[in-house]
Each structure stands twice: as structure tokens, then as C-alpha cells.
Enzyme design. Sequence first.
Site, PDB file in Angstrom:
ATOM      1  N   CYS A 116      30.482  52.142  35.968  1.00  0.00           N
ATOM      2  CA  CYS A 116      31.057  51.205  34.993  1.00  0.00           C
ATOM      3  C   CYS A 116      30.083  50.834  33.878  1.00  0.00           C
ATOM      4  O   CYS A 116      30.490  50.281  32.860  1.00  0.00           O
ATOM      5  CB  CYS A 116      31.546  49.941  35.696  1.00  0.00           C
ATOM      6  SG  CYS A 116      32.909  50.272  36.827  1.00  0.00           S
ATOM      7  N   HIS A 249      31.885  44.330  29.939  1.00  0.00           N
ATOM      8  CA  HIS A 249      32.651  45.191  30.840  1.00  0.00           C
ATOM      9  C   HIS A 249      33.728  44.326  31.495  1.00  0.00           C
ATOM     10  O   HIS A 249      33.499  43.184  31.858  1.00  0.00           O
ATOM     11  CB  HIS A 249      31.723  45.786  31.893  1.00  0.00           C
ATOM     12  CG  HIS A 249      32.461  46.508  32.974  1.00  0.00           C
ATOM     13  ND1 HIS A 249      33.438  47.433  32.701  1.00  0.00           N
ATOM     14  CD2 HIS A 249      32.375  46.429  34.336  1.00  0.00           C
ATOM     15  CE1 HIS A 249      33.918  47.901  33.843  1.00  0.00           C
ATOM     16  NE2 HIS A 249      33.302  47.302  34.848  1.00  0.00           N
ATOM     17  N   ASN A 279      40.192  47.122  35.330  1.00  0.00           N
ATOM     18  CA  ASN A 279      38.855  47.691  35.155  1.00  0.00           C
ATOM     19  C   ASN A 279      38.993  49.187  34.869  1.00  0.00           C
ATOM     20  O   ASN A 279      39.335  49.952  35.757  1.00  0.00           O
ATOM     21  CB  ASN A 279      38.039  47.430  36.433  1.00  0.00           C
ATOM     22  CG  ASN A 279      36.616  47.961  36.338  1.00  0.00           C
ATOM     23  OD1 ASN A 279      36.281  48.692  35.410  1.00  0.00           O
ATOM     24  ND2 ASN A 279      35.802  47.593  37.303  1.00  0.00           N
TER      25      ASN A 279
HETATM   26  N1  COA Z   1      45.620  40.872  47.956  1.00  0.00           N
HETATM   27  C1  COA Z   1      45.614  39.883  48.858  1.00  0.00           C
HETATM   28  N2  COA Z   1      44.556  39.582  49.602  1.00  0.00           N
HETATM   29  C2  COA Z   1      43.449  40.321  49.442  1.00  0.00           C
HETATM   30  C3  COA Z   1      43.383  41.381  48.523  1.00  0.00           C
HETATM   31  C4  COA Z   1      44.538  41.649  47.769  1.00  0.00           C
HETATM   32  N3  COA Z   1      44.582  42.630  46.858  1.00  0.00           N
HETATM   33  N4  COA Z   1      42.152  41.929  48.565  1.00  0.00           N
HETATM   34  C5  COA Z   1      41.462  41.245  49.500  1.00  0.00           C
HETATM   35  N5  COA Z   1      42.236  40.276  50.019  1.00  0.00           N
HETATM   36  C6  COA Z   1      41.874  39.299  51.042  1.00  0.00           C
HETATM   37  C7  COA Z   1      40.739  39.768  51.904  1.00  0.00           C
HETATM   38  O1  COA Z   1      41.236  40.570  52.965  1.00  0.00           O
HETATM   39  C8  COA Z   1      40.169  38.460  52.405  1.00  0.00           C
HETATM   40  O2  COA Z   1      40.975  37.991  53.440  1.00  0.00           O
HETATM   41  P1  COA Z   1      40.295  37.268  54.724  1.00  0.00           P
HETATM   42  O3  COA Z   1      39.615  36.052  54.152  1.00  0.00           O
HETATM   43  O4  COA Z   1      41.473  36.970  55.562  1.00  0.00           O
HETATM   44  O5  COA Z   1      39.349  38.268  55.269  1.00  0.00           O
HETATM   45  C9  COA Z   1      40.372  37.524  51.214  1.00  0.00           C
HETATM   46  O6  COA Z   1      41.382  38.134  50.392  1.00  0.00           O
HETATM   47  C10 COA Z   1      39.112  37.287  50.390  1.00  0.00           C
HETATM   48  O7  COA Z   1      38.526  38.556  50.113  1.00  0.00           O
HETATM   49  P2  COA Z   1      37.184  38.671  49.290  1.00  0.00           P
HETATM   50  O8  COA Z   1      36.814  40.111  49.164  1.00  0.00           O
HETATM   51  O9  COA Z   1      36.148  37.732  49.836  1.00  0.00           O
HETATM   52  O10 COA Z   1      37.698  38.092  47.890  1.00  0.00           O
HETATM   53  P3  COA Z   1      36.866  37.745  46.593  1.00  0.00           P
HETATM   54  O11 COA Z   1      37.152  36.376  46.174  1.00  0.00           O
HETATM   55  O12 COA Z   1      35.435  38.175  46.696  1.00  0.00           O
HETATM   56  O13 COA Z   1      37.566  38.679  45.511  1.00  0.00           O
HETATM   57  C11 COA Z   1      37.134  40.748  44.360  1.00  0.00           C
HETATM   58  C12 COA Z   1      37.531  40.086  45.681  1.00  0.00           C
HETATM   59  C13 COA Z   1      37.043  42.253  44.577  1.00  0.00           C
HETATM   60  C14 COA Z   1      38.181  40.442  43.329  1.00  0.00           C
HETATM   61  C15 COA Z   1      35.771  40.183  43.897  1.00  0.00           C
HETATM   62  O14 COA Z   1      34.857  40.199  44.974  1.00  0.00           O
HETATM   63  C16 COA Z   1      35.188  40.943  42.752  1.00  0.00           C
HETATM   64  O15 COA Z   1      35.702  40.934  41.664  1.00  0.00           O
HETATM   65  N6  COA Z   1      34.029  41.557  42.974  1.00  0.00           N
HETATM   66  C17 COA Z   1      33.318  42.250  41.933  1.00  0.00           C
HETATM   67  C18 COA Z   1      34.079  43.443  41.525  1.00  0.00           C
HETATM   68  C19 COA Z   1      33.416  44.174  40.452  1.00  0.00           C
HETATM   69  O16 COA Z   1      32.879  43.613  39.545  1.00  0.00           O
HETATM   70  N7  COA Z   1      33.506  45.463  40.630  1.00  0.00           N
HETATM   71  C20 COA Z   1      33.251  46.427  39.718  1.00  0.00           C
HETATM   72  C21 COA Z   1      31.945  46.441  39.128  1.00  0.00           C
HETATM   73  S1  COA Z   1      32.223  47.775  38.119  1.00  0.00           S
END
Ligand code: COA
Length: 322
Positions: A116, A249, A279
Site C-alpha cells: 500500500c 493512503h 482501500n
Molecule cells: N463484520 C463484522 N464483524 C467483524 C468484521 C466484519 N467485517 N471483521 C471483524 N469483525 C469482528 C471480529 O471478529 C471481532 O469480533 P470478536 O470481538 O467477537 O472477536 C470484532 O469484530 C473486532 O475485531 P477487530 O479486528 O479487533 O476490529 P478493529 O476495531 O481492529 O477493526 C480493522 C478491524 C481491520 C478495520 C482495523 O483493525 C484496521 O483498520 N486495521 C488497519 C488496517 C489497515 O490499515 N490495513 C491496511 C494497511 S494498507
Amino acid sequence: MSAICRARLTGVGGYLPRQVITNAELAQKVDTSDEWIKTRTGIEQRHIASEDETTASMAALAAQRALEQAGVSSKEIDAVIVATSTPDKVFPAVAVQVQALLGMEKGFGFDVSAACSGFIFALATANSLIQSGSAKKILVIGSEVFSRLLDWNDRTTCVLFGDGAGAVLLESGAEDGQGVLSTHLHSDGRTGDLLYVDGGVGCAGTTQQLKMVGREVFRHAVVKLSQAVDEALESNHLTGEDVKWLVPHQANLRIIEGMAKKLSLPSDRVVVTVDRHANTSAASIPLALNEAVQDGRVQKNDLVLMEALGGGLTWGSALIRM
Ligand code: COA
């Protein structure tokens, strides 16, 4: 000693596939909801490439638009650099395919792989080629079909990404104080397990699907992007107040808002496309810049700050006076 010849940005273009998939449509296929996706990421929809669209075809269309905006013919281009993690072929590079699609008969092309952050890495490379006098006009493109890397049964990743391409034209001969002021690149392979796609031909028995430890990537993004932004400002003796536009980004609205807050930038000086594009990896910054240039927000002489983090981890920033 002759003055360093900075690269100036003279054209920008973008291409998004026609097909759009909303959060509600995704929620019919995996266990997710529009509300969860919007609240955690800011994403509302994403564009998905159709079977006849490829990384090279989208890159060429975005590049064509950047050339048209600059009033430059593809025959004048010295080099094409494509940032991508989703090349159509192991080789030739996407950039070389783009040369053919644009009818180029001279110059050279190659791809940059920095996930990315790829657009920032490609921009830095192009700027260096121009500064060294190796090239005068370079197309810098980010083009991705992440939809083909996703496990569409994994709700933790498949809701986050989209397809598209963005391109800029860099030319030598920036006026004083204009052009690419500086670029800052970083990577740390020790964090490679946090976000990756296996399945390269060098390693057997793999899935070729994206895997991410989202929460850890989020944590690294906040810290590392802050450092990259500070580095860009400090090396130019500037502060957040000098920045007219943040073109980040587009991975997660919460990360983008965090960076804007750090810079004390009001939301109307931050270019956001993550809601509509999701993204698009290396394509996200040039796609966002394209939108803000075409609708008249970003103007000549504006100071634009770009930052990105991606798999590797890789991260970096760039400051450009338009
Ligand atoms: N829909 C519903 N629930 C979901 C889900 C979805 N699409 N994806 C995950 N969950 C659930 C998980 O299973 C978890 O459930 P649990 O608490 O029962 O285990 C809960 O939601 C929280 O998951 P978590 O991964 O801790 O959520 P988060 O607040 O960290 O958000 C992202 C997840 C991916 C959105 C976030 O971590 C993020 O944006 N990370 C950075 C991503 C990034 O920048 N990536 C690219 C760089 S290029």
C-alpha cells in the site's frame, strides 16, 4: 555546482471499474453489516474490476488521463513506473505492458512492489531519476486488483479493499520552491507477518490470499505514519499549519482522522475517498489526488502532504508543492 532539478507534477488521472459493491451487498455474502464496516473503517462501497479489466488496462487508462490533463503525448515519455502488488504476469512488468498500451516506442518501464506504500516508493524513484538527469518525463502509476487477492469468505479482510488505478505525470524543471520537495521511505521486514499475501512463485504450497492482523497493523500505522509525517515536515522546516492538503493512503477513516488531528488540519483540508473506493492499495493516493485536482480543491502552489503504510511493513511520506 548546478541546482538540483526537482520533479514537478503536471498531470493526474484516475480510473475506477464500473462495478460497485455496497456494504449491504457484501453483508448478503459474509457475516458482516453496513454499520460495522462504516463504523470501524468509514467504507461504504468499493469498485470491483470485471473479468476484462486488468492491472495493466486500468493503469493505462489512468495514465492516458494524466497525459491528457498535462497536454503531453505518450511519445514524449521517458519512463513508466507502476506500483502494484497485483501484476497481471510474473513478467513482463505491468509498466512495460502499459508502454505498449500507450503506443510508446522508447523509454523504459518497471514495477515497484511496496504494497500500500507503493505509490510513495514509485514517486521517490521517479523523482530521483529526474533529479539525476536520467529521465525528463515519467508516468508514476498505482494500479491494483485486490479483489483477486481476497478470501471472499474472510469478513475481517474482504470488506476492506477495492480496485482501481491512479497516475501522475512528473516532469523535470520545477520552478523554485515547487515540485517534489522530499520523499521519505521506510520498511521493516520483521513485521512481515502482520499483513501479507503468500503464493509467490518462489514458495510452494501457498494460498495467494491476503492475511492481516488488523489491530496490530492499525497500531503500527498510527505510530509510523506520525513519524513519517514529522520527518517530511522537519526536513523542509515546515509545520502542519503550512500543509494545505493531506492526501493520505485510504485504508481506514479512523487512521486518516488521527493524522489530520495530529497536524491540526480541519477535515475540509483532508482528501477522503475511502468511503467510496475502500482501500485500493498503491492506487489510493493518486486516485484521491486526482479527485481533488479535478474538482478544483487542490490548486497550483498548494502544499500537499502524502503518507502511506502497507504490508512489509513499508511506510513513507512525500511533500509536493503543486
Ligand atoms: N463484520 C463484522 N464483524 C467483524 C468484521 C466484519 N467485517 N471483521 C471483524 N469483525 C469482528 C471480529 O471478529 C471481532 O469480533 P470478536 O470481538 O467477537 O472477536 C470484532 O469484530 C473486532 O475485531 P477487530 O479486528 O479487533 O476490529 P478493529 O476495531 O481492529 O477493526 C480493522 C478491524 C481491520 C478495520 C482495523 O483493525 C484496521 O483498520 N486495521 C488497519 C488496517 C489497515 O490499515 N490495513 C491496511 C494497511 S494498507
